[in-house]
Write a protein that holds these residues in place. Structure first.
Motif, PDB file in Angstrom:
ATOM      1  N   ARG A   6       0.821  -1.209   0.000  1.00  0.00           N
ATOM      2  CA  ARG A   6       0.000   0.000   0.000  1.00  0.00           C
ATOM      3  C   ARG A   6       0.857   1.260   0.000  1.00  0.00           C
ATOM      4  NH1 ARG A   6      -4.089  -2.378   4.501  1.00  0.00           N
ATOM      5  NH2 ARG A   6      -5.071  -3.888   3.116  1.00  0.00           N
ATOM      6  N   GLY A  11      -2.393   0.739  -6.623  1.00  0.00           N
ATOM      7  CA  GLY A  11      -3.854   0.690  -6.749  1.00  0.00           C
ATOM      8  C   GLY A  11      -4.381   1.772  -7.668  1.00  0.00           C
ATOM      9  N   ILE A  35     -18.889   1.423  -3.950  1.00  0.00           N
ATOM     10  CA  ILE A  35     -17.927   1.242  -2.864  1.00  0.00           C
ATOM     11  C   ILE A  35     -18.652   1.220  -1.526  1.00  0.00           C
ATOM     12  CG2 ILE A  35     -15.923   2.245  -1.713  1.00  0.00           C
ATOM     13  CD1 ILE A  35     -15.134   3.465  -4.412  1.00  0.00           C
ATOM     14  N   ASN A  39     -15.570   1.697   3.610  1.00  0.00           N
ATOM     15  CA  ASN A  39     -14.241   1.466   3.047  1.00  0.00           C
ATOM     16  C   ASN A  39     -13.622   2.802   2.604  1.00  0.00           C
ATOM     17  OD1 ASN A  39     -11.979   0.631   1.626  1.00  0.00           O
ATOM     18  ND2 ASN A  39     -12.990  -1.169   0.800  1.00  0.00           N
ATOM     19  N   SER A  42     -10.829   2.697  -0.186  1.00  0.00           N
ATOM     20  CA  SER A  42     -11.311   2.548  -1.569  1.00  0.00           C
ATOM     21  C   SER A  42     -11.957   3.831  -2.079  1.00  0.00           C
ATOM     22  CB  SER A  42     -12.305   1.395  -1.665  1.00  0.00           C
ATOM     23  OG  SER A  42     -11.632   0.168  -1.521  1.00  0.00           O
ATOM     24  N   ARG A  43     -12.658   4.538  -1.212  1.00  0.00           N
ATOM     25  CA  ARG A  43     -13.264   5.814  -1.636  1.00  0.00           C
ATOM     26  C   ARG A  43     -12.166   6.807  -2.007  1.00  0.00           C
ATOM     27  NH1 ARG A  43     -16.382   5.817   3.306  1.00  0.00           N
ATOM     28  NH2 ARG A  43     -15.615   7.920   3.580  1.00  0.00           N
ATOM     29  N   LEU A  45      -9.063   6.069  -2.963  1.00  0.00           N
ATOM     30  CA  LEU A  45      -8.407   5.572  -4.163  1.00  0.00           C
ATOM     31  C   LEU A  45      -9.224   5.961  -5.404  1.00  0.00           C
ATOM     32  CD1 LEU A  45      -6.549   2.365  -4.775  1.00  0.00           C
ATOM     33  CD2 LEU A  45      -8.401   2.902  -6.314  1.00  0.00           C
TER      34      LEU A  45
END
Length: 90
Positions: A6, A11, A35, A39, A42-43, A45
């Motif tokens: 990470r 990503g 999403i 998370n 992920s939001r 990203l």
């Protein structure tokens, strides 16, 4: 993404590459990501990859804890969209 991998941009570059491929080779003008609201990674990203929060669909995303959808849990789902920009003329 494995924890040790990470924060290296892998990503974001992956999402950007798949997005470009879907627009270019797939002929898709608009893509969206559903999403889980919990998370946050992920939001973030999605935002860094060029997606924008478009709307939140109530009880749209399934938890997949049960085989039967009627017995499963459902939650609100933020929709992040990426739209192919038309080329500028001139």
């Amino acid at each position: 993404m494995r924890p040790e991998e990470r924060r290296r941009g892998i990503g974001v570059r992956s999402v950007q590459a798949v997005t470009a491929w879907a627009h270019r080779d797939g002929g898709l003008a608009r893509l969206w990501l559903e999403i889980d609201p919990a998370n946050t990674a992920s939001r973030e990203l999605a935002r860094r990859a060029g997606y924008q929060l478009e709307r939140r669909l109530p009880r749209h995303c399934r938890a997949w804890l049960e085989d039967d959808p009627a017995r499963d849990q459902w939650h609100d789902c933020p929709i992040f969209a990426h739209t192919l920009q038309a080329p500028r003329e001139g």
